[in-house]
Write a protein that holds these residues in place. Structure first.
Motif, PDB file in Angstrom:
ATOM      1  N   SER A  65      48.992 -79.879  32.459  1.00  0.00           N
ATOM      2  CA  SER A  65      48.835 -81.345  32.485  1.00  0.00           C
ATOM      3  C   SER A  65      47.540 -81.787  33.138  1.00  0.00           C
ATOM      4  O   SER A  65      47.421 -82.928  33.572  1.00  0.00           O
ATOM      5  N   SER A  66      46.567 -80.890  33.220  1.00  0.00           N
ATOM      6  CA  SER A  66      45.268 -81.227  33.782  1.00  0.00           C
ATOM      7  C   SER A  66      44.200 -80.925  32.739  1.00  0.00           C
ATOM      8  O   SER A  66      44.106 -79.793  32.255  1.00  0.00           O
ATOM      9  N   LEU A  67      43.413 -81.929  32.371  1.00  0.00           N
ATOM     10  CA  LEU A  67      42.374 -81.762  31.365  1.00  0.00           C
ATOM     11  C   LEU A  67      41.052 -81.444  32.052  1.00  0.00           C
ATOM     12  O   LEU A  67      40.507 -82.264  32.794  1.00  0.00           O
ATOM     13  N   LYS A  68      40.513 -80.253  31.790  1.00  0.00           N
ATOM     14  CA  LYS A  68      39.269 -79.810  32.403  1.00  0.00           C
ATOM     15  C   LYS A  68      38.097 -80.216  31.498  1.00  0.00           C
ATOM     16  O   LYS A  68      38.048 -79.860  30.328  1.00  0.00           O
ATOM     17  N   VAL A  69      37.160 -80.956  32.086  1.00  0.00           N
ATOM     18  CA  VAL A  69      35.951 -81.362  31.371  1.00  0.00           C
ATOM     19  C   VAL A  69      34.772 -80.978  32.256  1.00  0.00           C
ATOM     20  O   VAL A  69      34.554 -81.595  33.305  1.00  0.00           O
ATOM     21  N   GLY A  70      34.025 -79.948  31.847  1.00  0.00           N
ATOM     22  CA  GLY A  70      32.981 -79.435  32.721  1.00  0.00           C
ATOM     23  C   GLY A  70      33.593 -78.905  33.999  1.00  0.00           C
ATOM     24  O   GLY A  70      34.506 -78.078  33.968  1.00  0.00           O
ATOM     25  N   GLU A  71      33.114 -79.407  35.149  1.00  0.00           N
ATOM     26  CA  GLU A  71      33.653 -78.980  36.442  1.00  0.00           C
ATOM     27  C   GLU A  71      34.770 -79.888  36.930  1.00  0.00           C
ATOM     28  O   GLU A  71      35.316 -79.673  38.007  1.00  0.00           O
ATOM     29  N   MET A  72      35.097 -80.911  36.163  1.00  0.00           N
ATOM     30  CA  MET A  72      36.088 -81.900  36.582  1.00  0.00           C
ATOM     31  C   MET A  72      37.437 -81.638  35.908  1.00  0.00           C
ATOM     32  O   MET A  72      37.506 -81.058  34.819  1.00  0.00           O
ATOM     33  N   LYS A  73      38.503 -82.095  36.577  1.00  0.00           N
ATOM     34  CA  LYS A  73      39.851 -82.027  36.023  1.00  0.00           C
ATOM     35  C   LYS A  73      40.490 -83.407  36.128  1.00  0.00           C
ATOM     36  O   LYS A  73      40.367 -84.071  37.163  1.00  0.00           O
ATOM     37  N   TYR A  74      41.193 -83.809  35.064  1.00  0.00           N
ATOM     38  CA  TYR A  74      41.774 -85.154  35.017  1.00  0.00           C
ATOM     39  C   TYR A  74      43.264 -85.074  34.728  1.00  0.00           C
ATOM     40  O   TYR A  74      43.709 -84.314  33.856  1.00  0.00           O
ATOM     41  N   ASP A  75      44.032 -85.890  35.485  1.00  0.00           N
ATOM     42  CA  ASP A  75      45.478 -85.962  35.289  1.00  0.00           C
ATOM     43  C   ASP A  75      45.857 -87.037  34.275  1.00  0.00           C
ATOM     44  O   ASP A  75      46.954 -86.999  33.716  1.00  0.00           O
ATOM     45  N   VAL A  76      44.951 -87.987  34.074  1.00  0.00           N
ATOM     46  CA  VAL A  76      45.240 -89.095  33.157  1.00  0.00           C
ATOM     47  C   VAL A  76      43.942 -89.478  32.445  1.00  0.00           C
ATOM     48  O   VAL A  76      42.861 -89.448  33.039  1.00  0.00           O
ATOM     49  N   ILE A  77      44.066 -89.828  31.167  1.00  0.00           N
ATOM     50  CA  ILE A  77      42.930 -90.255  30.355  1.00  0.00           C
ATOM     51  C   ILE A  77      43.225 -91.652  29.814  1.00  0.00           C
ATOM     52  O   ILE A  77      44.323 -91.916  29.286  1.00  0.00           O
ATOM     53  N   VAL A  78      42.258 -92.561  29.952  1.00  0.00           N
ATOM     54  CA  VAL A  78      42.392 -93.917  29.416  1.00  0.00           C
ATOM     55  C   VAL A  78      41.489 -94.041  28.192  1.00  0.00           C
ATOM     56  O   VAL A  78      40.315 -93.650  28.219  1.00  0.00           O
ATOM     57  N   VAL A  79      42.046 -94.601  27.124  1.00  0.00           N
ATOM     58  CA  VAL A  79      41.297 -94.856  25.890  1.00  0.00           C
ATOM     59  C   VAL A  79      41.188 -96.376  25.745  1.00  0.00           C
ATOM     60  O   VAL A  79      42.156 -97.029  25.342  1.00  0.00           O
ATOM     61  N   PRO A  80      40.030 -96.986  26.072  1.00  0.00           N
ATOM     62  CA  PRO A  80      39.943 -98.448  26.133  1.00  0.00           C
ATOM     63  C   PRO A  80      39.221 -99.081  24.934  1.00  0.00           C
ATOM     64  O   PRO A  80      38.080 -98.755  24.630  1.00  0.00           O
ATOM     65  N   ASN A  81      39.896 -99.979  24.242  1.00  0.00           N
ATOM     66  CA  ASN A  81      39.266-100.816  23.214  1.00  0.00           C
ATOM     67  C   ASN A  81      38.471 -99.997  22.205  1.00  0.00           C
ATOM     68  O   ASN A  81      37.392-100.403  21.768  1.00  0.00           O
TER      69      ASN A  81
END
Length: 574
Positions: A65-81
């Motif tokens: 449940s963690s999305l790794k992008v480069g050196e970063m990890k994200y628990d939540v992704i927002v898709v805006p407009n």
């Protein structure tokens, strides 16, 4: 938290202003709102570029449940407009959701994939959260991912503070800062803030102004660290967070012991007028003159930059406007075939024997006062080493005539000149008059007290009598970069930030010399003092050359100095 950058949806509407300008502005407004909601809502986030995502994330690496992008990890992704989304992004979000990751659509679901109509985003949305484009809904949906929260005394989240949180081994550093300018910089507003930090920490305040550190008392609740802090609109806060297992509770009153008000104090009367000391000579501005080109007839009085434009148009030279290159860019030699003469009329109530003239290019300039030629010997410089000073012949009480003759070519810079000396200056509309020196003034705008164009430092000299105790001085309304305070010749500190207060501990009983030094502000010396546009936001060369209703020959002076009397209070030692 990661936010899919909606730039590719914006590109879909790239076209003529007539056809797509409206929707592009609407998308840009929403994009700006999104940033403000997250920043001021104290939600840490990164933008994710769809074009870079495939090289920063291997789709096969998504296994939790963690999305790794480069050196970063994200628990939540927002898709805006987003109107369109890339297939490479969509496939990664689908897999992210499959393994328990959170995706939030706000402002609608994309109808296109790679700019082609598709139902795939709607299929993904069924397993995600879909909310309206609304600040409250968005922040509420992200609440569980929050690291920092700051609320005022009413329990309302602040809307003018942003933060940065950095890891440093097992410790963390938290920096809080106000963002927007004060709506009224003269009236300080105190904020009683409750700062909540995820985790249990010992907090150490690092004062970036004094260089001192001190431990901050904390309260602990539900695995959170809570601080109570008093701040004003210019304040920032730097905290070192050290991991701890302590759980000590303290009351709000204990938090702000340095700010407790209402203790017995007495006000010290400030005189209506005080003696002043100037750090440099006063200024009489020479920027309105009669003029003539070469040996032609004298023309009526005009502003000096406008005279320069008139001569340039006459000779076919380029005008010195915003696109004009600085003279040092063009190094080719050019002779002087023309001469510009300026005639200034100067009225004075007193004779001035030690006046100087500050000007650029004295080597190509001849100056005379009442028919007496001034020596070209350079005496010094004024504020800028390229603005030289020369000693002038005596100015009489009454009318004086200063004639300046300047050799002229396309590279000649014609600028205002400055009469310097120990005198006062009175301005009435577009007219000036030299008056007696200003040895005393009241607290208020100095431009109406004999110093309209003065830009140096001013020392206000006060004599006060006190009992033994702690002295506090507040200077809440001033138009200077910073104020320095001295007591009996000893520097006590500076005043620059809201609430504009300086404390002096352990002052002895007796009579004291209090000096308040306002540092110089050159806005009325070199500023756009004929520009009537009070909302001018870009100060480039054209701001000195306005026309129409944005122009006035009358001097448009800005208030300067300490505008109201300082408040001085003594808290007696018991």
């Amino acid at each position: 938290m990661g936010v899919i950058h909606p730039i590719e949806s914006y590109w879909l509407y790239w076209g003529t202003e007539e056809m797509t300008g409206g929707i592009r502005r609407e998308m840009d407004d929403k994009f700006e709102k999104l940033i403000e909601w997250l920043l001021y809502g104290l939600i840490d986030f990164d933008f994710i570029s769809e074009s870079l995502l495939p090289e920063l994330n291997e789709e096969t690496s998504i296994k939790n449940s963690s999305l790794k992008v480069g050196e970063m990890k994200y628990d939540v992704i927002v898709v805006p407009n987003c109107v369109t989304i890339r297939e490479t992004t969509l496939s990664r979000l689908k897999k992210f959701v499959k393994y328990g990751g959170k995706v939030i659509f706000t402002g609608g679901t994309p109808k296109l994939v790679d700019a082609v109509p598709s139902e795939s985003p709607m299929e993904l949305m069924k397993n995600c959260r879909n909310i309206g484009f609304d600040r409250y809904e968005l922040l509420n949906a992200l609440e569980e991912y929050r690291d920092i929260d700051i609320r005022n005394e009413l329990g309302i989240r602040t809307n003018n503070i942003i933060y940065q949180l950095r890891k440093d081994g097992e410790n963390e550093w938290l920096f809080l800062a106000h963002v927007n300018k004060m709506s009224n910089p003269d009236i300080p507003k105190k904020e009683e803030l409750t700062i909540t930090i995820k985790g249990t920490w010992k907090a150490i305040i690092y004062d970036a102004v004094t260089g001192k550190t001190r431990e901050c008392k904390c309260e602990y609740s539900r695995d959170n660290t809570i601080l109570f802090q008093t701040m004003f609109e210019h304040d920032s806060l730097l905290l070192k967070l050290v991991k701890t297992d302590l759980a000590v509770n303290v009351t709000r009153e204990d938090m702000n012991e340095d700010y407790i008000e209402g203790k017995a104090s007495m006000e010290i009367t400030v005189p209506s007028e005080v003696s002043i000391t100037l750090s440099e000579p006063n200024v009489y501005l020479l920027d309105l003159a009669e003029y003539r080109f070469d040996e032609e007839n004298w023309q009526p009085r005009e502003e000096i930059l406008r005279i320069d434009n008139l001569f340039r148009k006459k000779l076919g030279y380029p005008l010195r406007m915003e696109a004009f290159a600085q003279p040092w860019v063009d190094e080719k030699e050019e002779g002087y075939e023309h001469k510009l003469s300026l005639r200034f009329e100067v009225f004075s109530d007193v004779a001035i024997q030690t006046a100087k003239l500050a000007l650029e290019n004295p080597e190509i300039t001849n100056v005379s006062v009442n028919g007496i030629k001034a020596e070209k010997t350079i005496d010094g410089w004024y504020t800028d080493r390229d603005i030289k000073t020369i000693i002038l012949p005596e100015l009489f009480a009454g009318r004086n005539e200063i004639i300046v003759e300047i050799l002229y070519n396309s590279r000649t810079n014609i600028e205002a000149m400055y009469l310097l000396g120990d005198f006062g200056v009175k301005v009435s509309g577009s007219n000036q008059k030299i008056i007696s020196p200003m040895n005393k003034i009241g607290f208020g705008d100095i431009t109406s007290q004999g110093l309209p164009f003065y830009g140096g430092n001013i020392t206000y000299n006060l004599e006060i009598e006190t009992m033994e105790g702690d002295l506090t001085i507040q200077v809440s309304q001033f138009r200077n970069p910073v104020i320095k305070v001295l007591l009996d010749g000893e520097e006590k500190g500076y005043i620059a930030y809201s609430p504009y207060i300086l404390q002096m501990k352990d002052v002895k009983e007796g009579v004291h010399k209090l000096q308040i030094v306002t540092y110089g502000n050159r806005v009325n010396t070199f500023g756009t003092i004929h520009n009537c546009n009070k909302t001018e936001s870009w100060i480039g060369p054209n701001a000195w050359r306005t026309t129409g209703t944005s122009w006035a020959y009358e001097y448009q002076l800005k208030p300067t100095g300490i505008l109201i009397s300082p408040q001085i209070r003594l808290r007696k030692h018991i």
